[in-house]
Design a protein around this motif. Structure first.
Motif, PDB file in Angstrom:
ATOM      1  N   ARG A  60       9.172  15.936 -39.934  1.00 41.85           N
ATOM      2  CA  ARG A  60       8.510  16.172 -38.653  1.00 41.85           C
ATOM      3  C   ARG A  60       9.274  16.961 -37.898  1.00 41.85           C
ATOM      4  NH1 ARG A  60       6.657  12.639 -42.840  1.00 41.85           N
ATOM      5  NH2 ARG A  60       4.516  12.064 -42.109  1.00 41.85           N
ATOM      6  N   GLY A  61       8.827  18.199 -37.522  1.00 40.27           N
ATOM      7  CA  GLY A  61       9.529  18.957 -36.452  1.00 40.27           C
ATOM      8  C   GLY A  61      10.394  19.983 -36.925  1.00 40.27           C
ATOM      9  N   ALA A  78       6.858  28.546 -40.286  1.00 33.18           N
ATOM     10  CA  ALA A  78       6.031  27.420 -39.914  1.00 33.18           C
ATOM     11  C   ALA A  78       6.823  26.324 -39.380  1.00 33.18           C
ATOM     12  CB  ALA A  78       5.300  26.999 -41.513  1.00 33.18           C
ATOM     13  N   THR A  79       6.248  25.271 -38.680  1.00 31.93           N
ATOM     14  CA  THR A  79       6.758  24.115 -38.169  1.00 31.93           C
ATOM     15  C   THR A  79       5.834  23.132 -38.776  1.00 31.93           C
ATOM     16  OG1 THR A  79       7.455  25.361 -36.133  1.00 31.93           O
ATOM     17  CG2 THR A  79       7.662  22.877 -36.170  1.00 31.93           C
ATOM     18  N   VAL A  80       6.832  21.984 -39.245  1.00 31.24           N
ATOM     19  CA  VAL A  80       5.982  20.654 -39.617  1.00 31.24           C
ATOM     20  C   VAL A  80       5.507  19.922 -38.269  1.00 31.24           C
ATOM     21  CG1 VAL A  80       6.041  18.725 -41.161  1.00 31.24           C
ATOM     22  CG2 VAL A  80       7.644  20.820 -41.497  1.00 31.24           C
ATOM     23  N   GLN A  81       4.183  19.607 -38.537  1.00 29.35           N
ATOM     24  CA  GLN A  81       3.620  18.926 -37.328  1.00 29.35           C
ATOM     25  C   GLN A  81       3.909  17.260 -37.541  1.00 29.35           C
ATOM     26  OE1 GLN A  81      -0.596  19.998 -37.557  1.00 29.35           O
ATOM     27  NE2 GLN A  81       0.008  22.218 -37.473  1.00 29.35           N
ATOM     28  N   ALA A  97       5.473  17.495 -45.690  1.00 29.97           N
ATOM     29  CA  ALA A  97       6.591  16.391 -45.129  1.00 29.97           C
ATOM     30  C   ALA A  97       7.158  15.930 -46.450  1.00 29.97           C
ATOM     31  CB  ALA A  97       5.895  15.489 -44.268  1.00 29.97           C
ATOM     32  N   ASP A  98       8.273  15.523 -46.434  1.00 28.90           N
ATOM     33  CA  ASP A  98       9.050  14.756 -47.323  1.00 28.90           C
ATOM     34  C   ASP A  98       9.398  15.442 -48.887  1.00 28.90           C
ATOM     35  OD1 ASP A  98       9.370  12.482 -45.515  1.00 28.90           O
ATOM     36  OD2 ASP A  98       7.407  11.784 -46.113  1.00 28.90           O
ATOM     37  N   ASP A 127      14.916  25.320 -38.703  1.00 28.53           N
ATOM     38  CA  ASP A 127      15.264  24.425 -37.584  1.00 28.53           C
ATOM     39  C   ASP A 127      15.147  22.863 -38.448  1.00 28.53           C
ATOM     40  OD1 ASP A 127      15.878  25.776 -35.585  1.00 28.53           O
ATOM     41  OD2 ASP A 127      13.771  26.175 -35.429  1.00 28.53           O
ATOM     42  N   PHE A 128      16.267  22.279 -38.771  1.00 29.83           N
ATOM     43  CA  PHE A 128      16.262  20.898 -39.416  1.00 29.83           C
ATOM     44  C   PHE A 128      16.921  19.799 -38.949  1.00 29.83           C
ATOM     45  CE2 PHE A 128      18.851  23.912 -41.392  1.00 29.83           C
ATOM     46  CZ  PHE A 128      20.161  22.984 -41.740  1.00 29.83           C
TER      47      PHE A 128
END
Length: 237
Positions: A60-61, A78-81, A97-98, A127-128
């Motif tokens: 997430r994020g 895109a950004t993981v919510q 996610a995952d 970004d990770f």
């Protein structure tokens, strides 16, 4: 009377045979376990953790760029919510996610195949979460540390300021995530490794590992002792 005695004798004989069979069976099981332990290399039994390098999974994020070779109008970031979804142009919400980058690429190709003909998609993480380990317990500076390159357990302890005076060097616990919600644990005798000068058994840390250094038994002694009990340890001046 003779008939009753005969029946009793038969029952006792059957019981003896059953017990003898159980005893023989138990001996066979013990012998088999002993043989297995003797024929199994020690190195294979000591390898508690799987020796593999896991691919990074989206958290997430995390943010990533999506590029379309033949359809640049769909290029996007895109950004993981917090719920694990991303909202993508043309297809809406998608759970990512995952997933590893190859898995995410396959997921995106499948989703965009509904509106595009065999889309060529590439994904670049932007970004990770950086690789990290956690040091806790009897180390000088407990906390979360970023991993830069290969890091061993002994190196991680040094990064955390080393052992304290109350640490138990011989039973350092190394926790590693095995599956969702589960961790595997291994006890590492760092004291033995260092005293023998052999760091071949010093394990490489994986991202997300946690090491915990417990207290030694002497740390359970009361913090204050009468001076009479310490007389043997004090130098006369």
């Amino acid at each position: 009377m003779n008939i009753k005695m005969t029946r009793v004798f038969v029952v006792l004989l059957m019981g003896f045979e059953i017990l003898l069979g159980l005893a023989v069976g138990q001996d066979q099981i013990i012998a088999a376990m002993t043989k297995a332990s003797e024929t199994t290399p020690a190195s294979s039994t000591e390898k508690t953790f799987p020796q593999r390098y896991a691919r990074y999974k989206l958290q997430r994020g995390d943010g990533f760029d999506i590029s379309f070779e033949l359809n640049p109008e769909f290029n996007q970031t895109a950004t993981v919510q917090p719920d694990g979804y991303v909202t993508l142009r043309g297809i809406g919400d998608l759970m990512v996610a995952d997933q590893t980058v190859p898995e995410l690429t396959t997921t995106l190709r499948t989703a965009y195949s509904k509106i595009l003909n065999q889309p060529l998609i590439s994904v670049i993480l932007k970004d990770f979460e950086k690789a990290y380990f956690i040091a806790d317990g009897q180390v000088a500076r407990p906390g979360k540390y970023e991993m830069r390159g290969d890091t061993t357990l002994v190196q991680a302890i040094a990064m955390a300021g080393g052992f304290t005076d109350t640490s138990k060097h011989s039973q350092v616990l190394l926790f590693r995530k095995a599956s969702e919600g589960w961790y595997s644990a291994k006890i590492i005798n760092v004291k033995k490794m260092e005293s023998a000068g052999n760091l071949h058994e010093d394990p490489q840390l994986h991202p997300g590992d946690m090491l915990f250094v417990p207290k030694n038994r002497f740390s359970k002694v009361k913090p204050f002792l009468p001076s009479a009990s310490m007389g043997a340890f004090l130098k006369p001046y």
